[in-house]
Design a protein around this motif. Structure first.
Motif, mmCIF file in Angstrom:
data_model
loop_
_atom_site.group_PDB
_atom_site.id
_atom_site.type_symbol
_atom_site.label_atom_id
_atom_site.label_comp_id
_atom_site.label_asym_id
_atom_site.label_seq_id
_atom_site.Cartn_x
_atom_site.Cartn_y
_atom_site.Cartn_z
ATOM 1 N N LEU A 291 -2.789 -34.597 -32.637
ATOM 2 C CA LEU A 291 -2.001 -35.251 -31.769
ATOM 3 C C LEU A 291 -0.748 -35.680 -32.141
ATOM 4 O O LEU A 291 0.130 -35.820 -31.431
ATOM 5 N N ARG A 292 -0.774 -36.480 -33.248
ATOM 6 C CA ARG A 292 0.521 -37.068 -33.722
ATOM 7 C C ARG A 292 1.428 -36.319 -34.033
ATOM 8 O O ARG A 292 2.585 -36.219 -33.577
ATOM 9 N N MET A 293 1.296 -34.983 -34.739
ATOM 10 C CA MET A 293 2.082 -33.944 -34.790
ATOM 11 C C MET A 293 2.564 -33.448 -33.823
ATOM 12 O O MET A 293 3.799 -32.918 -33.334
ATOM 13 N N ARG A 294 1.844 -33.038 -32.788
ATOM 14 C CA ARG A 294 1.845 -32.554 -31.500
ATOM 15 C C ARG A 294 2.939 -33.194 -30.661
ATOM 16 O O ARG A 294 3.925 -32.700 -30.061
ATOM 17 N N PHE A 295 2.594 -34.577 -30.395
ATOM 18 C CA PHE A 295 3.489 -35.479 -29.607
ATOM 19 C C PHE A 295 4.912 -35.577 -30.281
ATOM 20 O O PHE A 295 5.779 -35.776 -29.626
ATOM 21 N N THR A 296 4.837 -35.365 -31.717
ATOM 22 C CA THR A 296 6.145 -35.949 -32.475
ATOM 23 C C THR A 296 6.856 -34.512 -32.092
ATOM 24 O O THR A 296 8.164 -34.733 -31.717
ATOM 25 N N ASP A 297 6.688 -33.380 -32.175
ATOM 26 C CA ASP A 297 7.274 -32.244 -31.893
ATOM 27 C C ASP A 297 7.630 -32.181 -30.301
ATOM 28 O O ASP A 297 8.808 -31.849 -30.148
ATOM 29 N N ARG A 298 6.926 -32.688 -29.432
ATOM 30 C CA ARG A 298 7.017 -32.731 -27.963
ATOM 31 C C ARG A 298 8.349 -33.742 -27.535
ATOM 32 O O ARG A 298 9.103 -33.221 -26.689
ATOM 33 N N LEU A 299 8.379 -34.727 -28.292
ATOM 34 C CA LEU A 299 9.237 -35.783 -28.219
ATOM 35 C C LEU A 299 10.720 -35.262 -28.746
ATOM 36 O O LEU A 299 11.676 -35.499 -27.965
ATOM 37 N N GLU A 300 10.424 -34.397 -29.728
ATOM 38 C CA GLU A 300 11.906 -33.961 -30.075
ATOM 39 C C GLU A 300 12.316 -32.823 -29.130
ATOM 40 O O GLU A 300 13.417 -32.649 -28.986
ATOM 41 N N GLU A 301 11.273 -32.027 -28.479
ATOM 42 C CA GLU A 301 11.774 -31.167 -27.717
ATOM 43 C C GLU A 301 12.348 -31.542 -26.600
ATOM 44 O O GLU A 301 13.544 -31.035 -25.731
ATOM 45 N N ILE A 302 11.926 -32.579 -25.979
ATOM 46 C CA ILE A 302 12.622 -33.483 -24.552
ATOM 47 C C ILE A 302 13.768 -34.334 -25.111
ATOM 48 O O ILE A 302 14.375 -34.834 -24.167
ATOM 49 N N GLY A 303 14.298 -34.572 -26.319
ATOM 50 C CA GLY A 303 15.394 -35.066 -26.752
ATOM 51 C C GLY A 303 15.082 -36.657 -26.715
ATOM 52 O O GLY A 303 16.007 -37.496 -26.523
ATOM 53 N N GLU A 304 13.842 -37.011 -26.945
ATOM 54 C CA GLU A 304 13.463 -38.358 -26.777
ATOM 55 C C GLU A 304 13.482 -38.889 -28.151
ATOM 56 O O GLU A 304 12.644 -38.534 -29.055
#
Length: 488
Positions: A291-304
């Protein structure tokens, strides 16, 4: 705290009159440092039955030289070991952190001195263009003695080449030049191994006679070895270690189920339950890590890029889960499981079918797991709860894949193709399941947050996960339709 270091070296035996050749001019070497001489005294610790030495592990307390202290060396591959260090501390007390890293091998047995080595060491460095050390050359005159018993002291000369900033090309070239000068490849990969050689009880190489029992046991031995290999890495929270240890645990459990025609189920049923217990303990850490790695990548994808308190909380939960895992890995229950796994492969409860030819027996067992996967797919349509049915199909896919993996050495390409097909289906279902879990976590975090900015970000992420999960599961029917039934 233990300090970790990857040691990559090769050892060579030499006669007393051997002269170390000029090593200037080796690949990348522009100079050689002046020699330094050290007197080293090392005490090696092990159990009374030398369990560490039997697995190529050394634990010592060494005085003298530039790296005096406690050193734990665990094999990491050809010519390499992971070395962990701790300060000198007390002479007879192994640092708790180092002792915990070999607990899977010692399992509660006391660590005591088993041998001492005195070394007169002359050391110099091979230097690169910037003056930095590419490799260290250690010319050792060694005297070793066993602590217990009346064995005579042993003396020998040994040359070590250990890489610093250099590469494998340099390591090989240095070895060639030493051998040309009269050195020879060392009889033992460790000084301790040379001193204790006659007393170390290493497992005899397994013999393969082509039976189904041999095929299953060969696979199980690999997975049990993997559990032990990844245990200290998981305790250190190394990258991917918990995942790999969990996979090995699950593979063993799956094999006991898929191949219960080969291994008596009454004997293995309790072991399967204990393996589930261990997999669950590892899973708590792994799920949070994912979860930590997944959400870290997701945040980068959306530019947050703004800090997210809910993500920080996942990190705290993961750290707490690691602490609980380390407690679990100290329990007698865990050590008893390891004992049972070793007993499984050394004294297996084989059935009559285990003696049949593997090439004849394994295809039917692999196909049995594939047909269960096919039935699991059919049940999705008729199920009152498709979510549960999809989860069951995912588990069936994993069992079919692992069953095929076990059979690869025997059945070759047909087993490889079966594994690939099962993995393809498993990945579709796994991707969907990961999305569902992510959405559940995001909903919970959204309900708890009071920060409007974070609430908005959580909503965006939820939308991304939902769209991806729907798109993933929409491909299941087509994926299954394009996945032909295996043939053997």
């Amino acid at each position: 705290m233990a300090v970790k270091h990857l040691e990559v070296e090769r050892k060579y035996d030499a006669e007393p009159e051997f002269t170390v050749p000029d090593l200037a001019g080796l690949p990348g070497v522009t100079g050689v440092s002046a020699p330094e001489t050290h007197h080293l005294v090392a005490t090696y610790f092990d159990t009374d039955d030398l369990r560490l030495a039997a697995h190529g592990i050394t634990l010592r307390r060494r005085r003298g030289g530039s790296d005096a202290g406690w050193h734990l060396k665990i094999p990491a591959g050809p010519d390499s070991k992971n070395e962990l260090r701790a300060p000198l501390g007390r002479a007879q007390v192994v640092p708790a952190r180092l002792a915990s890293l070999v607990a899977a091998y010692t399992r509660g047995k006391q660590l005591s001195p088993v041998a001492t080595l005195e070394t007169s060491r002359t050391v110099f460095h091979l230097l690169g263009e910037n003056g930095g050390a590419l490799a260290e050359i250690a010319d050792d005159a060694v005297t070793g003695r066993v602590v217990a018993g009346d064995a005579a002291d042993q003396s020998w000369r040994e040359i070590e080449v250990e890489l610093a900033a250099g590469d494998a090309v340099l390591l090989k070239a240095a070895g060639k030049r030493l051998i040309k000068a009269g050195a020879r490849k060392a009889e033992s990969s460790s000084k301790l191994g040379r001193v204790l050689n006659g007393a170390i009880q290493r497992p005899a190489p397994a013999e393969y006679s082509g039976t189904a029992g041999d095929a299953v046991l060969g696979y199980l031995r690999e997975q049990v070895a993997a559990v032990l290999k990844w245990d200290p890495k998981a305790r250190l929270a190394e990258d991917d270690a918990v995942h790999q240890m969990r996979v090995a645990t699950r593979r063993i459990r799956s094999a006991l189920q898929s191949y219960r025609a080969i291994l008596d189920r009454e004997h293995t049923a309790p072991l399967r339950e204990e393996l589930k217990w261990l997999a669950d303990a590892l899973g708590e850490v792994r799920d949070l890590e994912v979860l930590r790695m997944r959400f870290t990548d997701r945040l980068e994808e959306i530019g947050e890029s703004a800090p997210q308190s809910w993500l920080t909380e996942i990190g705290r939960q993961e750290a707490a889960a690691y602490r609980r895992l380390n407690v679990t890995l100290k329990q007698p229950r865990y050590f008893a499981l390891l004992d049972s796994l070793e007993a499984l492969v050394t004294d297996p409860p084989l059935t009559d079918r285990a003696g049949r030819k593997a090439s004849k027996e394994l295809p039917g067992l692999v196909m049995r797991m594939w047909k269960k996967l096919a039935r699991a797919y059919d049940e999705i349509v008729s199920s009152d709860d498709p979510e549960v049915a999809r989860h069951e199909m995912r588990k069936a896919g994993k069992r079919a894949r692992y069953a095929a993996d076990l059979a690869k050495p025997v059945l070759g390409k047909p087993a490889m193709e079966t594994s690939k097909r099962a993995k393809k289906v498993q990945e579709v279902l796994g991707g969907y399941q990961d999305g569902i879990i992510a959405m559940e976590h995001l909903r919970g975090a959204h309900a708890r947050t009071t920060d409007t900015s974070e609430a908005f970000t959580l909503g965006v992420l939820y939308g991304v996960e939902q769209c991806e999960a729907r798109a993933t599961i929409a491909t299941l029917a087509e994926t299954w339709r394009n996945t032909p039934e295996p043939s053997f």
